[in-house]
Design a protein around this motif. Structure first.
Motif, mmCIF file in Angstrom:
data_model
loop_
_atom_site.group_PDB
_atom_site.id
_atom_site.type_symbol
_atom_site.label_atom_id
_atom_site.label_comp_id
_atom_site.label_asym_id
_atom_site.label_seq_id
_atom_site.Cartn_x
_atom_site.Cartn_y
_atom_site.Cartn_z
ATOM 1 N N PHE A 122 0.837 -1.338 0.112
ATOM 2 C CA PHE A 122 -0.046 -0.059 0.154
ATOM 3 C C PHE A 122 0.802 1.415 -0.022
ATOM 4 O O PHE A 122 0.606 2.110 -0.692
ATOM 5 N N ALA A 123 2.076 1.190 0.987
ATOM 6 C CA ALA A 123 2.890 2.337 0.820
ATOM 7 C C ALA A 123 3.354 2.737 -0.667
ATOM 8 O O ALA A 123 3.433 4.003 -0.988
ATOM 9 N N LEU A 124 3.803 1.649 -1.182
ATOM 10 C CA LEU A 124 4.315 1.830 -2.847
ATOM 11 C C LEU A 124 3.060 2.167 -3.666
ATOM 12 O O LEU A 124 3.258 3.189 -4.510
ATOM 13 N N LYS A 149 -0.726 -0.300 -9.171
ATOM 14 C CA LYS A 149 -1.583 1.170 -8.769
ATOM 15 C C LYS A 149 -2.978 0.956 -9.094
ATOM 16 O O LYS A 149 -3.696 1.450 -8.358
ATOM 17 N N ALA A 150 -3.549 0.170 -10.258
ATOM 18 C CA ALA A 150 -4.814 0.156 -10.375
ATOM 19 C C ALA A 150 -5.454 -0.697 -9.426
ATOM 20 O O ALA A 150 -6.582 -0.392 -9.120
ATOM 21 N N GLY A 154 -3.616 3.347 -6.512
ATOM 22 C CA GLY A 154 -2.725 4.427 -6.637
ATOM 23 C C GLY A 154 -2.842 5.373 -7.676
ATOM 24 O O GLY A 154 -3.574 5.211 -8.608
ATOM 25 N N SER A 155 -2.149 6.569 -7.796
ATOM 26 C CA SER A 155 -1.958 7.299 -9.012
ATOM 27 C C SER A 155 -0.579 7.651 -9.216
ATOM 28 O O SER A 155 0.272 7.233 -8.466
ATOM 29 N N GLY A 156 -0.309 8.431 -10.273
ATOM 30 C CA GLY A 156 1.089 8.870 -10.449
ATOM 31 C C GLY A 156 1.329 8.183 -11.699
ATOM 32 O O GLY A 156 1.502 6.949 -11.702
#
Length: 161
Positions: A122-124, A149-150, A154-156
Motif C-alpha cells: 500500500f505504501a508503494l 497501482k490500478a 494509486g495514482s501517478g
C-alpha cells in the motif's frame, strides 16, 4: 491537563469510566476479502483510550492462507503453532505467511500507544509516487507498477521529474 507525546489529551479524572479501560474490538474476525487477504484491527490510543500514555497497544491480525507482506533480510523462518509467541525488533521489516489451510489469527503487541502500521504494497502502490520512481526503486517494469497501482488505488503516471 496532561498532553502525551502521541497528541491525544488525557481525560480529566472526573470523566474517566471503566469503559475507557475495556476494548471489545479484538473479538471480531477482520474482513480478509481484500487483495492482501489480511485484516488488521488496531487497539491503539485512537480506538482504545485506556492505552493513552501507557506506551503499549495491541492489534489483531487475521490472515487467509498465502498472505505475504515484505522483508529485506531473512533472519528466521519459523512455523508457529497455536499459542506460540514471536518478537520482532522495533522497525524491522518482516512478513507473515499463512501456510495452513484455514484462516490464522495473531495478536501483536507494541511498545507504543500509537505505533502506526506500514504495509509495503500500500505504501508503494496506493500512493501518488510517479510510476517511473517506483520502477527505478523496485526494478519492476512500468506495466507491472501500473497494474499494481490500478488494483490498490494509486495514482501517478510515468513522467520525468
Amino acid at each position: 491537563m496532561n498532553i502525551p507525546t502521541c497528541g491525544y489529551s488525557c481525560k480529566s479524572p472526573a470523566n474517566v469510566t471503566a469503559n475507557d479501560f475495556v476494548f471489545s474490538g479484538l473479538n471480531k474476525v477482520g474482513n480478509t476479502s481484500n487483495i492482501l487477504k489480511a485484516a488488521v484491527t488496531p487497539a491503539f490510543d485512537a480506538q482504545f483510550a485506556g492505552v493513552n500514555g501507557l506506551g503499549i497497544s495491541i492489534a489483531r491480525l487475521d490472515l487467509e492462507p498465502g498472505f505475504v507482506s515484505s522483508d529485506d533480510k531473512v533472519y528466521i523462518i519459523k512455523t508457529l503453532k497455536k499459542g506460540d509467541v514471536m518478537v520482532f525488533p522495533q522497525g524491522l521489516l518482516h512478513f507473515q505467511v499463512n501456510v495452513g489451510g484455514t484462516q490464522a489469527l495473531m495478536f501483536a503487541s507494541f511498545s507504543s500507544a500509537n505505533p502506526g502500521i506500514q504495509i509495503l504494497p500500500f505504501a508503494l502502490f496506493k500512493s501518488d509516487f510517479p510510476t517511473e520512481l517506483i520502477t527505478q526503486t523496485t526494478l519492476l517494469d512500468p506495466a507491472q507498477v501500473k497494474k499494481l497501482k490500478a488494483v490498490l488505488g494509486g495514482s501517478g503516471s510515468l513522467r520525468h521529474y
